[in-house]
Design a protein around this motif. Sequence first.
Motif, mmCIF file in Angstrom:
data_model
loop_
_atom_site.group_PDB
_atom_site.id
_atom_site.type_symbol
_atom_site.label_atom_id
_atom_site.label_comp_id
_atom_site.label_asym_id
_atom_site.label_seq_id
_atom_site.Cartn_x
_atom_site.Cartn_y
_atom_site.Cartn_z
ATOM 1 N N ILE A 276 0.799 -1.149 0.150
ATOM 2 C CA ILE A 276 -0.032 0.194 -0.013
ATOM 3 C C ILE A 276 0.815 1.100 0.077
ATOM 4 C CG2 ILE A 276 -1.786 1.201 1.246
ATOM 5 C CD1 ILE A 276 -2.826 -1.411 2.436
ATOM 6 N N PRO A 277 0.704 2.146 -1.053
ATOM 7 C CA PRO A 277 1.506 3.461 -1.081
ATOM 8 C C PRO A 277 0.910 4.649 -0.107
ATOM 9 C CG PRO A 277 0.038 3.321 -2.770
ATOM 10 C CD PRO A 277 -0.020 2.185 -2.001
ATOM 11 N N GLU A 278 1.809 5.563 -0.113
ATOM 12 C CA GLU A 278 1.483 6.866 0.749
ATOM 13 C C GLU A 278 0.231 7.559 -0.268
ATOM 14 O OE1 GLU A 278 0.277 8.549 2.782
ATOM 15 O OE2 GLU A 278 1.985 8.605 4.028
ATOM 16 N N SER A 279 -0.371 8.614 0.256
ATOM 17 C CA SER A 279 -1.314 9.221 -0.477
ATOM 18 C C SER A 279 -0.498 10.201 -1.131
ATOM 19 C CB SER A 279 -2.155 9.802 0.475
ATOM 20 O OG SER A 279 -2.996 10.818 -0.121
ATOM 21 N N PRO A 280 -0.446 10.081 -2.538
ATOM 22 C CA PRO A 280 -0.028 11.244 -3.559
ATOM 23 C C PRO A 280 -0.430 12.695 -3.142
ATOM 24 C CG PRO A 280 -0.430 9.419 -4.992
ATOM 25 C CD PRO A 280 -1.296 9.078 -3.439
ATOM 26 N N ARG A 281 -1.778 12.615 -2.835
ATOM 27 C CA ARG A 281 -2.433 14.180 -2.509
ATOM 28 C C ARG A 281 -1.798 14.768 -1.191
ATOM 29 N NH1 ARG A 281 -7.619 15.187 -4.845
ATOM 30 N NH2 ARG A 281 -8.613 13.426 -5.783
ATOM 31 N N TRP A 282 -1.664 13.658 -0.149
ATOM 32 C CA TRP A 282 -0.937 14.181 1.039
ATOM 33 C C TRP A 282 0.518 14.533 0.771
ATOM 34 C CZ3 TRP A 282 3.267 12.815 3.765
ATOM 35 C CH2 TRP A 282 3.528 13.183 4.795
ATOM 36 N N LEU A 283 1.288 13.960 -0.089
ATOM 37 C CA LEU A 283 2.486 14.205 -0.488
ATOM 38 C C LEU A 283 2.531 15.575 -1.191
ATOM 39 C CD1 LEU A 283 3.937 10.798 -1.860
ATOM 40 C CD2 LEU A 283 4.582 11.836 0.457
ATOM 41 N N LEU A 284 1.720 15.700 -1.913
ATOM 42 C CA LEU A 284 1.770 17.190 -2.613
ATOM 43 C C LEU A 284 1.432 18.368 -1.699
ATOM 44 C CD1 LEU A 284 -0.162 16.212 -6.070
ATOM 45 C CD2 LEU A 284 2.111 17.004 -5.682
ATOM 46 N N SER A 285 0.567 17.924 -0.843
ATOM 47 C CA SER A 285 -0.014 19.032 0.090
ATOM 48 C C SER A 285 1.234 19.141 1.322
ATOM 49 C CB SER A 285 -0.923 18.822 1.193
ATOM 50 O OG SER A 285 -0.654 17.718 1.899
ATOM 51 N N GLN A 286 2.408 18.505 0.891
ATOM 52 C CA GLN A 286 3.486 18.669 1.963
ATOM 53 C C GLN A 286 4.747 19.108 1.190
ATOM 54 O OE1 GLN A 286 3.268 18.133 5.598
ATOM 55 N NE2 GLN A 286 1.256 18.148 4.689
ATOM 56 N N GLY A 287 4.378 19.501 -0.091
ATOM 57 C CA GLY A 287 5.385 19.873 -1.136
ATOM 58 C C GLY A 287 6.363 18.699 -1.452
ATOM 59 N N LYS A 288 5.995 17.297 -1.250
ATOM 60 C CA LYS A 288 6.914 16.450 -1.410
ATOM 61 C C LYS A 288 6.660 15.954 -3.086
ATOM 62 C CE LYS A 288 7.375 15.179 3.318
ATOM 63 N NZ LYS A 288 7.395 13.790 4.127
ATOM 64 N N VAL A 289 6.848 16.837 -3.974
ATOM 65 C CA VAL A 289 6.316 16.266 -5.363
ATOM 66 C C VAL A 289 6.914 15.211 -6.157
ATOM 67 C CG1 VAL A 289 6.138 17.414 -7.533
ATOM 68 C CG2 VAL A 289 5.780 18.882 -5.713
ATOM 69 N N GLU A 290 8.471 14.953 -5.617
ATOM 70 C CA GLU A 290 9.036 14.025 -6.452
ATOM 71 C C GLU A 290 8.610 12.647 -5.909
ATOM 72 O OE1 GLU A 290 10.223 16.468 -4.808
ATOM 73 O OE2 GLU A 290 11.396 17.492 -6.258
ATOM 74 N N GLU A 291 8.367 12.692 -4.586
ATOM 75 C CA GLU A 291 7.719 11.157 -4.030
ATOM 76 C C GLU A 291 6.284 11.096 -4.413
ATOM 77 O OE1 GLU A 291 8.187 10.853 0.252
ATOM 78 O OE2 GLU A 291 9.886 12.266 0.333
ATOM 79 N N ALA A 292 5.545 12.072 -4.851
ATOM 80 C CA ALA A 292 4.312 11.831 -5.255
ATOM 81 C C ALA A 292 4.340 11.432 -6.630
ATOM 82 C CB ALA A 292 3.314 13.101 -4.985
#
Length: 550
Positions: A276-292
């Motif tokens: 199960i991956p992390e939520s890309p939406r949450w990563l984006l909200s934290q500025g972690k664009v590369e991970e998303a």
Amino acid sequence: MKDYDETTAFLGHWGHFQQAVFFLLCASTIPNGLGVLSIVFVADIPSHHCTVPEVNLTQAWHNATIPIQVVNGKQERSKCSRYRLDVVRNLSAQGYIPGKDVNLTDLEQESCLDGWSYSTAIYQSTIVSEFDLVCNEQWKQPFTSTLYFIGVLVGSFFSGQLSDRFGRKPVFFATMAVQTIFSFVQVFSPSWTVFSIFLFFSGLGQIANYIAAFVLGTEILTGNVRVLYSSLGVCLCFAIGYMMLPLFAYFLRDWRSLLMAVALPGLLYIPLWWLIPESPRWLLSQGKVEEAEAILRNAAKKNKVEAPQVIFEEYHVSWLKFKAERHHSVLDLIRTSNVRATTLILCLVWFTLSTGYFGLSLNTSQLSADPYISCFLSAAVEVPAYLSSWLALQYFSRRLSASCTVFLGGVSLYFIQLVPETLPALSVALEMVGKFGFTCGTAMMFAYTAELYPTVLRNTATGTCTTFSRVGSCTAPFLIQLSTYFKFLPYIILGTLAIASSSATLFLPESYGRPLPETIEQMHKRERMKCPCFTQKETPKAVVLYESQL
């Protein structure tokens, strides 16, 4: 500027990636359904009376030592008193016959000095029979359930904020571990106090795990698949676990064995960490664009589609990084008038739904002589309730659907007091209709709440609303005890709360057919019916934009 759903449309809605996330997260809620209401059997009160030791009594006096009382128009043996044993012994030795030579009502009574004898017709043991939670200690029986729901309350409140701060995935697995570990160690409790402490910590992870799974799937999935997941997928798997509970309890009638069976399935979900991956939406909200982007490219590979070279545009990325500079907190739920009105209404509705749901669920052991059948019926009625909530969310207004289901639950409980005693089946049917309404409303409110709040506040908002709902679940064990004063009082209170909440729901914004908001500003743009209690002078648009960026 494209929103998240448009940006990720290249993935499709139902590829291998979405299917894996859907089914794995749904399966993770089965232990929740199995464990959250296990207290119904673990803490049920078996039939009991004072122990009468072997003291050379005749059989007639041995049977007559326990007084007969009239309870709700029926005669039954006293649970907390007996005739003085020394007096009974003397009368037996002198050859007197109880009820013939001696008027039993003239004899002095005493408490259960030698403990209690518990019936094993239904249970081999519960914590009530294990730790003698009867008579003067009977308050501990409903308080046990309340302690559990207090743990759920604390877990719901903090897990939401932790999830918005540290991510959906870590909190999901951390709460699952807490739920499994403490459910297991309860088996070895030597006393009620130790059991209650372990039960509290078990509650910390119980619904917090469910909420984290719900939000994670809601943010990863899109379109109709998201609606199917949030209104039917996780809820139906919860109901499957709930229906398995009376089956487990029927074959494992000792409370320790039952808790062991409830805890062990949690170990099966350890491998999900790698699936199960992390939520890309949450990563984006934290500025972690590369991970998303890495998660989305992996998803594209699984779905056998080609991802664009640049998934998120540069100006969008810069704005998201700016938004990530400030961590949002629960105070953002009441910072502005529009958000505050939504939060207050939702908290009332969640409180009502949880009080009704758990009040009726905990009351299943009192519906008929067989608690296993009653519990199964209570669980089975949730299946059509979840199907109905999915259809309502798929085709009808969120606001109107939620209001109608809550209203249905309340009105059916009002009608119970009008049913004559000669028709007990009709009372049970009306209670099941009430359970249907509260269950259906709860399923819709999970989806509705997630759709109303932006990504930066979604898990905090869901956690806060479920915290208020757990206040309701904490009061439910004592609410059903009010029937000792007036049989229909719990139904009247629940019905009144439901009708008030149904009316308040009409003043929420509508979210049907609209994309999930990413920012607080987008949430402000949602239309709502005007409510004099909450309506204030409209906040200037510039101020709203400024507040959303604080």
